[in-house]
Design a protein around this motif. Sequence first.
Motif, PDB file in Angstrom:
ATOM      1  N   LEU A  86       0.867  -1.315   0.063  1.00 17.60           N
ATOM      2  CA  LEU A  86       0.041   0.073   0.232  1.00 17.60           C
ATOM      3  C   LEU A  86       0.874   1.087  -0.156  1.00 17.60           C
ATOM      4  N   LEU A 107      -7.545   6.469   3.436  1.00 16.48           N
ATOM      5  CA  LEU A 107      -8.703   5.442   3.307  1.00 16.48           C
ATOM      6  C   LEU A 107      -9.558   5.479   4.630  1.00 16.48           C
ATOM      7  N   HIS A 110     -13.348   1.152   6.621  1.00 18.68           N
ATOM      8  CA  HIS A 110     -13.548  -0.006   5.688  1.00 18.68           C
ATOM      9  C   HIS A 110     -13.337  -1.264   6.240  1.00 18.68           C
ATOM     10  N   ASP A 112     -11.632  -4.925   4.565  1.00 21.34           N
ATOM     11  CA  ASP A 112     -11.072  -5.233   3.392  1.00 21.34           C
ATOM     12  C   ASP A 112     -12.095  -6.305   2.627  1.00 21.34           C
ATOM     13  N   LEU A 125      -0.446  -6.181   8.960  1.00 25.85           N
ATOM     14  CA  LEU A 125       0.229  -4.904   8.425  1.00 25.85           C
ATOM     15  C   LEU A 125       1.635  -4.578   9.177  1.00 25.85           C
ATOM     16  N   THR A 137      -3.381   4.776  11.154  1.00 20.09           N
ATOM     17  CA  THR A 137      -4.233   3.753  11.109  1.00 20.09           C
ATOM     18  C   THR A 137      -5.401   3.452  12.071  1.00 20.09           C
ATOM     19  N   TRP A 266      -5.510  -7.965  12.693  1.00 20.67           N
ATOM     20  CA  TRP A 266      -6.768  -7.691  12.932  1.00 20.67           C
ATOM     21  C   TRP A 266      -7.634  -8.756  12.314  1.00 20.67           C
ATOM     22  N   HIS A 273     -11.268  -0.608   9.570  1.00 16.70           N
ATOM     23  CA  HIS A 273     -10.019   0.274   9.815  1.00 16.70           C
ATOM     24  C   HIS A 273     -10.036   1.159   8.802  1.00 16.70           C
ATOM     25  N   VAL A 275      -7.245   5.002   7.358  1.00 14.96           N
ATOM     26  CA  VAL A 275      -5.935   5.770   7.326  1.00 14.96           C
ATOM     27  C   VAL A 275      -6.137   7.213   7.151  1.00 14.96           C
ATOM     28  N   ARG A 284       4.712   7.223   1.848  1.00 12.69           N
ATOM     29  CA  ARG A 284       4.406   5.894   2.768  1.00 12.69           C
ATOM     30  C   ARG A 284       4.275   4.767   2.167  1.00 12.69           C
ATOM     31  N   MET A 286       3.411   0.593   3.109  1.00 13.76           N
ATOM     32  CA  MET A 286       2.913  -0.403   4.089  1.00 13.76           C
ATOM     33  C   MET A 286       2.967  -1.776   3.143  1.00 13.76           C
ATOM     34  N   ARG A 288       1.054  -5.871   3.707  1.00 14.73           N
ATOM     35  CA  ARG A 288       0.110  -6.609   4.420  1.00 14.73           C
ATOM     36  C   ARG A 288      -0.206  -8.012   3.799  1.00 14.73           C
TER      37      ARG A 288
HETATM   38  O1  LIG Z   1      -1.945   1.607   5.277  1.00  9.62           O
HETATM   39  C1  LIG Z   1      -2.728   1.274   6.164  1.00  9.62           C
HETATM   40  O2  LIG Z   1      -2.529   1.721   7.375  1.00  9.62           O
HETATM   41  C2  LIG Z   1      -3.888   0.444   6.242  1.00  9.62           C
HETATM   42  C3  LIG Z   1      -4.195   0.139   4.656  1.00  9.62           C
HETATM   43  C4  LIG Z   1      -5.394  -0.858   4.741  1.00  9.62           C
HETATM   44  O3  LIG Z   1      -6.407  -0.425   4.648  1.00  9.62           O
HETATM   45  C5  LIG Z   1      -5.107  -2.204   4.457  1.00  9.62           C
HETATM   46  O4  LIG Z   1      -4.017  -2.668   4.668  1.00  9.62           O
HETATM   47  O5  LIG Z   1      -5.851  -3.240   4.398  1.00  9.62           O
END
Ligand SMILES: O=C(O)CCC(=O)C(=O)O
Length: 308
Positions: A86, A107, A110, A112, A125, A137, A266, A273, A275, A284, A286, A288
């Motif tokens: 991400l 974000l 939501h 996922d 994550l 987050t 989670w 969740h 962002v 940035r 990330m 996952r």
């Molecule tokens: O980037 C994030 O902190 C969360 C992103 C997200 O929605 C996810 O990893 O499902």
Amino acid sequence: MSFTVEPLSPELTFGKTIRGLTSRHIVDELVREELRSYWVQDGVVVFRDGEINPTFQLELSRIFGPLEQHPVKEIQVDGNPDLIVLYSDPKNASIVEIEGEVGGGFLPWHCDLVYNDRINHGGILRAIKPTSHGGVTGFIDRIDAYQRLSDELKARIEGLHVVYRIGPFDEMDYLSRSPVRVVSQPAWLAKTLERRDVDFPPVAHPLVFVQPETGRKSLNYSPYFSKYIEELGPEDGHALIQALSDHMNASPAYHHSWTTDEMILWDNWRMLHSVTPVPLDEERIMQRTTIRGDYGLGRKLKIREAAE
Ligand SMILES: O=C(O)CCC(=O)C(=O)O
Ligand SMILES: [Fe+2]
């Protein structure tokens, strides 16, 4: 050295912090069972001061179920499709303006894969490149959100379904409590949307989900991607869905500001969740995992059944 477990916050109905967990601990089946019970009972686990790397992220994720490759293949990590990336980078970001501030990578609340009939059971994550600020987050507990509904709303939503569909922000009506102005959307999303009618038809999910292990009811609603209440139609369902969206937006949340020294697990069937936007001059990154699962209640709709 052993690991320690404590509540994430005394104010919250969910969450554990686990410190010092390493790959040595998780060979023990008793430890694996213990971790699964936190996932089910507490919804979110923040891992700190332990082993933090992609191999451990994958190993740890597999305790909770087999991994699946994300159906949006545009975001899979090259050479490691069990991970998704991400990004928010200034040149190719989703950029929005909220409350007078312009930022990337926002974000909304939501769940996922809610735009899919099968919803993954969870994920872990990790931050590869956090930002100096923003990029926080958030997590909300939908079991608690259900319990805080009025008896009238609980009765009203029983048996109802919400229609969801993947799409750009400007097709979404329930993004945030504050108005969102869309400045740009990332290139990968445009590519995904080219195959939307084939791979991502609209879907319906029930508003109430019962956690199988505990019998607790959850308000199974995701503001992001939600279109309308199936049984009420796009016109009449608006007031109810707006009320649910407002209820979620006003829910107690955990907010996590990232360093590279944590991982967060989670339960995606329970938690929402989100962002917050990041500064436009900062990247940035990330990564996952996606823990496979299917609660069996999602249903694909024919495109003509679902008004756009
Ligand atoms: O980037 C994030 O902190 C969360 C992103 C997200 O929605 C996810 O990893 O499902
Ligand atoms: Fe997500």
